[in-house]
Scaffold this motif. Structure first.
Motif, PDB file in Angstrom:
ATOM      1  N   HIS A 183       0.813  -1.211   0.000  1.00 38.64           N
ATOM      2  CA  HIS A 183       0.000   0.000   0.000  1.00 38.64           C
ATOM      3  C   HIS A 183       0.851   1.269   0.000  1.00 38.64           C
ATOM      4  N   SER A 184       2.145   1.118  -0.192  1.00 37.70           N
ATOM      5  CA  SER A 184       3.059   2.251  -0.118  1.00 37.70           C
ATOM      6  C   SER A 184       3.198   2.969  -1.453  1.00 37.70           C
ATOM      7  N   LEU A 185       3.743   4.184  -1.380  1.00 31.96           N
ATOM      8  CA  LEU A 185       4.020   4.957  -2.585  1.00 31.96           C
ATOM      9  C   LEU A 185       5.098   4.271  -3.419  1.00 31.96           C
ATOM     10  N   ALA A 217      10.418   8.214  -3.970  1.00 35.83           N
ATOM     11  CA  ALA A 217       9.075   7.779  -3.588  1.00 35.83           C
ATOM     12  C   ALA A 217       9.062   7.247  -2.162  1.00 35.83           C
ATOM     13  N   PHE A 218      10.088   6.500  -1.797  1.00 38.91           N
ATOM     14  CA  PHE A 218      10.184   5.956  -0.444  1.00 38.91           C
ATOM     15  C   PHE A 218      10.326   7.077   0.584  1.00 38.91           C
ATOM     16  N   PRO A 221      12.913  12.189   5.051  1.00 40.60           N
ATOM     17  CA  PRO A 221      14.271  12.326   4.514  1.00 40.60           C
ATOM     18  C   PRO A 221      15.230  11.290   5.107  1.00 40.60           C
ATOM     19  N   GLU A 222      16.077  10.768   4.253  1.00 39.38           N
ATOM     20  CA  GLU A 222      17.153   9.835   4.611  1.00 39.38           C
ATOM     21  C   GLU A 222      16.661   8.466   5.083  1.00 39.38           C
ATOM     22  N   THR A 223      15.349   8.216   5.045  1.00 39.74           N
ATOM     23  CA  THR A 223      14.857   6.893   5.459  1.00 39.74           C
ATOM     24  C   THR A 223      15.213   5.817   4.439  1.00 39.74           C
ATOM     25  N   LEU A 274       3.769  -0.022   9.178  1.00 43.38           N
ATOM     26  CA  LEU A 274       5.043   0.505   8.708  1.00 43.38           C
ATOM     27  C   LEU A 274       5.018   2.030   8.674  1.00 43.38           C
ATOM     28  N   ASN A 275       5.982   2.633   9.390  1.00 44.61           N
ATOM     29  CA  ASN A 275       6.157   4.085   9.365  1.00 44.61           C
ATOM     30  C   ASN A 275       7.635   4.399   9.589  1.00 44.61           C
ATOM     31  N   ASP A 276       7.977   5.695   9.681  1.00 48.25           N
ATOM     32  CA  ASP A 276       9.384   6.056   9.810  1.00 48.25           C
ATOM     33  C   ASP A 276      10.011   5.509  11.092  1.00 48.25           C
TER      34      ASP A 276
END
Length: 265
Positions: free
Chosen positions: A156-158, A179-180, A186-188, A223-225
């Motif tokens: 379901h992610s970008l 996209a991620f 940033p930087e993930t 799922l998140n940062d």
């Protein structure tokens, strides 16, 4: 005291998980159309089209536990599967992944795996559980619940949307990185790894896999940062060139683009 030491030595030898320390999980997702260009004989490739959800989404390979530096490798921890490392059957009999012990799951969870894992008839969940999943020190039910949950999150992610929107085209590596990070921050992308391989026909680089490093707590939550893991000072890692093909399911592989003999400065 000697008896206790001997018992400890036996346990560490018989059950490697006791000598291992989990650092994070690697969520491994495949792009099946690309895998089919690398290995067209895969059973899951037969009849694959964009009408099939597995032809337009990342699919689950597994949730691999990764060990801390200096710890033993997190591999082959299932005592039931260890029987298959010894010649219990005659050499002419071929051992398949379906020969491994059955993974006991609820009907609902197994149905999720059928939808997420290509060629489920070949028992890929048994192979991944026996080699890696059993090292997570979770029951098969809990382990695959986490794997399925995080796989659905990535579908379901970008990132998944960007890949699916680029089928049949060559794409810049930076497009997927952007996209991620647009979704997670940033930087993930330091937690992201793209994997490519050469196609069988034209020997061009095609996307085959996406891996995302997730911390232990993050494996239990959406799922998140905050769920992402990366080592301090680490940089984005990948096994893809600057540009590669996102294969289209069921379509002929396009040839490599001709190099411009007069490139613009």
């Amino acid at each position: 005291m000697r008896g206790l030491a001997a018992l400890l030595f036996f346990l560490l030898s018989a059950y490697p998980a006791l000598a291992q320390s989990l650092e994070y999980f690697s969520l491994q997702m495949g792009w099946l159309p690309g895998q089919c260009l690398v290995d067209p004989e895969m059973p899951a490739c037969e009849g694959l089209t964009l009408q099939n959800p597995q032809g337009r989404n990342l699919t689950l390979i597994g949730l691999k536990p990764e060990a801390r530096p200096g710890s033993s490798r997190m591999q082959n921890c299932d005592p039931m599967a260890r029987a298959f490392t010894t010649p219990l059957i005659s050499p002419e009999d071929k051992i398949t992944t379906c020969s491994l012990p059955e993974v006991k799951l609820t009907d609902d969870l197994r149905a999720e795996l059928v939808a997420l894992m290509p060629d489920i008839a070949a028992c890929p969940e048994r192979a991944f559980w026996s080699k890696y999943g059993s090292c997570a020190l979770l029951s098969p039910q809990r382990y695959f619940e986490r794997a399925v949950g995080r796989a659905r999150d990535l579908q379901h992610s970008l990132l998944n949307l960007t890949i699916a929107g680029s089928v049949g085209q060559r794409i810049s590596r930076e497009v997927l990185v952007d996209a991620f990070e647009q979704q997670f921050g940033p930087e993930t992308a330091r937690s992201l790894q793209l994997v490519c391989a050469k196609s069988k026909l034209h020997r061009q680089q095609v996307l085959t896999e996406v891996r995302v490093a997730i911390n232990q707590l993050g494996s239990m939550r959406p799922l998140n940062d905050a769920a992402l893991w990366y080592a301090k000072g680490s940089a984005f890692k990948d096994r893809c060139p600057a540009e590669f093909l996102v294969a289209e399911p069921g379509a002929e592989e396009p040839p490599l683009p001709e190099k411009d003999p007069f490139p613009q400065p």
